[in-house]
Motif scaffolding. Structure first.
Motif, PDB file in Angstrom:
ATOM      1  N   GLN A 146       6.292   1.616   3.693  1.00 49.90           N
ATOM      2  CA  GLN A 146       7.522   2.331   3.336  1.00 49.90           C
ATOM      3  C   GLN A 146       8.755   1.553   3.784  1.00 49.90           C
ATOM      4  OE1 GLN A 146       7.786   5.103   1.396  1.00 49.90           O
ATOM      5  NE2 GLN A 146       5.586   4.757   1.103  1.00 49.90           N
ATOM      6  N   ASP A 147       8.692   0.923   4.959  1.00 50.64           N
ATOM      7  CA  ASP A 147       9.785   0.056   5.408  1.00 50.64           C
ATOM      8  C   ASP A 147      10.013  -1.069   4.404  1.00 50.64           C
ATOM      9  OD1 ASP A 147      10.010   1.485   7.802  1.00 50.64           O
ATOM     10  OD2 ASP A 147       8.671   0.129   8.890  1.00 50.64           O
ATOM     11  N   MET A 148       8.926  -1.646   3.923  1.00 46.60           N
ATOM     12  CA  MET A 148       9.024  -2.794   3.023  1.00 46.60           C
ATOM     13  C   MET A 148       9.579  -2.425   1.656  1.00 46.60           C
ATOM     14  SD  MET A 148       5.414  -4.656   4.052  1.00 46.60           S
ATOM     15  CE  MET A 148       5.725  -6.213   3.206  1.00 46.60           C
ATOM     16  N   MET A 149       9.522  -1.139   1.310  1.00 49.88           N
ATOM     17  CA  MET A 149       9.996  -0.697   0.003  1.00 49.88           C
ATOM     18  C   MET A 149      11.436  -0.186   0.020  1.00 49.88           C
ATOM     19  SD  MET A 149       6.631   0.930  -1.896  1.00 49.88           S
ATOM     20  CE  MET A 149       5.863   1.796  -0.532  1.00 49.88           C
ATOM     21  N   THR A 150      12.105  -0.280   1.170  1.00 48.82           N
ATOM     22  CA  THR A 150      13.529   0.036   1.228  1.00 48.82           C
ATOM     23  C   THR A 150      14.325  -1.159   0.704  1.00 48.82           C
ATOM     24  OG1 THR A 150      13.796  -0.868   3.453  1.00 48.82           O
ATOM     25  CG2 THR A 150      13.152   1.468   3.278  1.00 48.82           C
ATOM     26  N   PRO A 151      15.601  -0.973   0.338  1.00 46.40           N
ATOM     27  CA  PRO A 151      16.403  -2.130  -0.091  1.00 46.40           C
ATOM     28  C   PRO A 151      16.412  -3.258   0.936  1.00 46.40           C
ATOM     29  CG  PRO A 151      17.524  -0.108  -0.695  1.00 46.40           C
ATOM     30  CD  PRO A 151      16.329   0.296   0.136  1.00 46.40           C
ATOM     31  N   GLU A 152      16.456  -2.908   2.232  1.00 46.59           N
ATOM     32  CA  GLU A 152      16.457  -3.935   3.263  1.00 46.59           C
ATOM     33  C   GLU A 152      15.103  -4.650   3.316  1.00 46.59           C
ATOM     34  OE1 GLU A 152      19.410  -0.898   3.817  1.00 46.59           O
ATOM     35  OE2 GLU A 152      17.202  -0.705   3.739  1.00 46.59           O
ATOM     36  N   GLY A 153      14.040  -3.877   3.202  1.00 47.53           N
ATOM     37  CA  GLY A 153      12.714  -4.478   3.210  1.00 47.53           C
ATOM     38  C   GLY A 153      12.483  -5.368   2.001  1.00 47.53           C
ATOM     39  N   LEU A 154      12.960  -4.948   0.850  1.00 46.45           N
ATOM     40  CA  LEU A 154      12.814  -5.749  -0.366  1.00 46.45           C
ATOM     41  C   LEU A 154      13.599  -7.050  -0.261  1.00 46.45           C
ATOM     42  CD1 LEU A 154      13.106  -2.822  -2.917  1.00 46.45           C
ATOM     43  CD2 LEU A 154      11.034  -4.147  -2.445  1.00 46.45           C
ATOM     44  N   ALA A 155      14.768  -7.000   0.358  1.00 49.36           N
ATOM     45  CA  ALA A 155      15.543  -8.232   0.553  1.00 49.36           C
ATOM     46  C   ALA A 155      14.781  -9.217   1.427  1.00 49.36           C
ATOM     47  CB  ALA A 155      16.905  -7.905   1.177  1.00 49.36           C
ATOM     48  N   GLY A 169       0.816  -1.203   0.000  1.00 47.28           N
ATOM     49  CA  GLY A 169       0.000   0.000   0.000  1.00 47.28           C
ATOM     50  C   GLY A 169       0.850   1.253   0.000  1.00 47.28           C
ATOM     51  N   THR A 170       0.192   2.397   0.033  1.00 44.01           N
ATOM     52  CA  THR A 170       0.915   3.675   0.030  1.00 44.01           C
ATOM     53  C   THR A 170       1.033   4.275   1.422  1.00 44.01           C
ATOM     54  OG1 THR A 170      -1.172   4.795  -0.479  1.00 44.01           O
ATOM     55  CG2 THR A 170       0.253   4.232  -2.337  1.00 44.01           C
ATOM     56  N   THR A 171       0.116   3.935   2.304  1.00 45.30           N
ATOM     57  CA  THR A 171       0.163   4.443   3.677  1.00 45.30           C
ATOM     58  C   THR A 171      -0.031   3.279   4.643  1.00 45.30           C
ATOM     59  OG1 THR A 171      -2.221   4.880   3.708  1.00 45.30           O
ATOM     60  CG2 THR A 171      -0.767   6.685   3.000  1.00 45.30           C
ATOM     61  N   GLY A 172       0.369   3.488   5.882  1.00 49.97           N
ATOM     62  CA  GLY A 172       0.202   2.442   6.878  1.00 49.97           C
ATOM     63  C   GLY A 172       1.085   1.251   6.592  1.00 49.97           C
ATOM     64  N   GLY A 173       0.587   0.074   6.971  1.00 50.86           N
ATOM     65  CA  GLY A 173       1.355  -1.140   6.779  1.00 50.86           C
ATOM     66  C   GLY A 173       0.441  -2.341   6.812  1.00 50.86           C
ATOM     67  N   PRO A 174       0.997  -3.536   6.614  1.00 47.78           N
ATOM     68  CA  PRO A 174       0.172  -4.750   6.624  1.00 47.78           C
ATOM     69  C   PRO A 174      -0.443  -4.976   8.000  1.00 47.78           C
ATOM     70  CG  PRO A 174       2.513  -5.305   6.578  1.00 47.78           C
ATOM     71  CD  PRO A 174       2.427  -3.829   6.377  1.00 47.78           C
ATOM     72  N   TYR A 175      -1.705  -5.406   8.009  1.00 50.86           N
ATOM     73  CA  TYR A 175      -2.422  -5.529   9.273  1.00 50.86           C
ATOM     74  C   TYR A 175      -1.791  -6.559  10.197  1.00 50.86           C
ATOM     75  CZ  TYR A 175      -6.226  -5.752  12.594  1.00 50.86           C
ATOM     76  OH  TYR A 175      -6.950  -5.700  13.756  1.00 50.86           O
ATOM     77  N   ASP A 176      -1.160  -7.578   9.607  1.00 49.49           N
ATOM     78  CA  ASP A 176      -0.588  -8.642  10.431  1.00 49.49           C
ATOM     79  C   ASP A 176       0.740  -8.254  11.062  1.00 49.49           C
ATOM     80  OD1 ASP A 176       0.417  -8.624   7.791  1.00 49.49           O
ATOM     81  OD2 ASP A 176       1.219 -10.639   8.027  1.00 49.49           O
ATOM     82  N   LEU A 177       1.354  -7.151  10.616  1.00 54.77           N
ATOM     83  CA  LEU A 177       2.646  -6.706  11.158  1.00 54.77           C
ATOM     84  C   LEU A 177       2.519  -5.246  11.577  1.00 54.77           C
ATOM     85  CD1 LEU A 177       5.091  -8.244   8.506  1.00 54.77           C
ATOM     86  CD2 LEU A 177       4.432  -9.214  10.716  1.00 54.77           C
ATOM     87  N   PRO A 178       1.901  -4.984  12.727  1.00 56.08           N
ATOM     88  CA  PRO A 178       1.589  -3.597  13.104  1.00 56.08           C
ATOM     89  C   PRO A 178       2.796  -2.693  13.281  1.00 56.08           C
ATOM     90  CG  PRO A 178       1.132  -5.130  14.903  1.00 56.08           C
ATOM     91  CD  PRO A 178       1.391  -5.959  13.697  1.00 56.08           C
ATOM     92  N   SER A 179       3.977  -3.260  13.476  1.00 53.80           N
ATOM     93  CA  SER A 179       5.168  -2.423  13.650  1.00 53.80           C
ATOM     94  C   SER A 179       5.914  -2.179  12.344  1.00 53.80           C
ATOM     95  CB  SER A 179       6.122  -3.068  14.664  1.00 53.80           C
ATOM     96  OG  SER A 179       6.575  -4.331  14.188  1.00 53.80           O
ATOM     97  N   THR A 180       5.379  -2.685  11.228  1.00 54.22           N
ATOM     98  CA  THR A 180       6.020  -2.543   9.926  1.00 54.22           C
ATOM     99  C   THR A 180       5.165  -1.670   9.025  1.00 54.22           C
ATOM    100  OG1 THR A 180       7.034  -4.732  10.094  1.00 54.22           O
ATOM    101  CG2 THR A 180       6.856  -3.792   7.891  1.00 54.22           C
TER     102      THR A 180
END
Length: 345
Positions: free
Chosen positions: A247-256, A233-244
């Motif tokens: 935007q975190d997932m779209m960083t190089p580390e998140g993509l890895a 998504g563009t805002t917030g994060g996945p419902y199952d991972l409330p601390s993620t």
């Protein structure tokens, strides 16, 4: 369409120099230079979404994959609806016999009022008929209101195979698990039911790709041997991972980290403009399929709008051309026919 290879749970492409040196599409198989066209809910721009008419029209006009969103019935059958709340996509409100089923629930932290698939048996849902979800935007589609039943996932698989035979090419199904944490909490787990359908139909990597916004749902299906697609998504994060966050997932580390279990990411198309996301994802060994391409002015950037009304069609071809030039591996679109025409150049 592309031949998708499956990676193991422990394989992280970002950590493999050989994989990182090769763009994601270079190893994709049959058409390495041709992005896939994915019919969003069938061909939702031209027919009420998630109907046999929408899926058939999408396949007729060139879609490589068709997308069913999966939600369960009270008796545990997977059906295809954009949401489990169905007042916008069926004529349930006109059925007096179901008036007492209207209720309010909390789904993924949001209060939602209406009628919910999990409160109906399949037989009851089959008495309803599909309607256009956006009648004020796509009034032309309302002519089809009342013509199609709610489909089961099995019926979509069967339809895709018939269409594949008719058109002489593999048309894959692209199911999304909707609200999997919520359904797990009420005893209607999606993943075992989807896995059973995959095994029962012997769906292989060319016939089925599974998507979800929730990483936990995808990780529960890594043993199926199918490509997995992490939606973002563009805002917030996945419902199952409330601390993620997304935007975190779209960083190089998140993509890895995504590359440990998935083969694709599906970001909102806006996430690719002016950002390194596409390059970073390819470096991580992930393919990229942005969503959702639509032709109406209100869904296009200002410079591509034409006419005066928000529902007038703008220059959709120019938008497809832009993303094809960027090097995306797929587009998710309400108008697969236009995406196919644009792909021809």
């Amino acid at each position: 369409m592309y031949r998708i290879r499956r990676r193991s749970l422990l394989f992280a492409a970002a950590a493999t120099p050989a994989a990182a040196a090769v763009p994601a599409r270079a190893a994709s198989g049959e058409h390495p230079d041709r992005p896939l066209v994915i019919g969003h809910r069938g061909a939702a721009g031209w027919r009420p979404e998630h109907t046999a008419a929408a899926y058939t029209y999408g396949a007729q006009t060139g879609a490589d994959w068709i997308e069913p969103d999966l939600v369960p019935t009270k008796d545990g059958v997977l059906v295809v609806r954009h949401e489990n709340e169905i007042s916008q996509t069926t004529d349930v409100a006109a059925h007096a016999e179901f008036a007492d089923r209207r209720t309010t629930k909390t789904v993924d932290g949001r209060s939602v009022t209406g009628w919910f698939t999990e409160d109906f048996t399949l037989a009851e849902l089959k008495t309803l008929r599909a309607v256009e979800r956006l009648p004020s935007v796509r009034n032309r589609n309302t002519v089809f209101d009342g013509r199609d039943q709610v489909l089961t996932f099995q019926e979509v698989v069967d339809l895709a195979r018939r269409l594949s035979k008719t058109y002489g090419r593999t048309i894959a199904v692209f199911p999304e698990t909707k609200h999997p944490t919520y359904f797990r909490s009420i005893g209607l787990e999606l993943e075992p039911r989807l896995a059973a359908a995959v095994r029962r139909n012997r769906l292989g990597p060319r016939e089925c790709v599974i998507q979800s916004f929730e990483p936990t749902s995808l990780r529960r299906m890594t043993g199926l041997g199918l490509p997995l697609w992490q939606a973002l998504g563009t805002t917030g994060g996945p419902y199952d991972l409330p601390s993620t966050t997304y935007q975190d997932m779209m960083t190089p580390e998140g993509l890895a980290r995504i590359a440990e279990y998935a083969d694709w990411i599906g970001p909102d198309k806006s996430s690719l403009t002016g950002t390194p996301l596409l390059t970073d994802a390819h470096t991580a060994g992930l393919r990229v399929g942005p969503y959702t391409f639509r032709s109406e002015n209100q869904f296009l950037p200002p410079e591509l709008r034409r006419g005066t009304g928000p529902d007038d069609f703008g220059d959709a071809f120019a938008e497809y051309a832009l993303y094809y030039r960027l090097g995306v591996d797929a587009v998710v679109t309400d108008f697969p026919d236009l995406a196919v025409i644009a792909r021809r150049g």
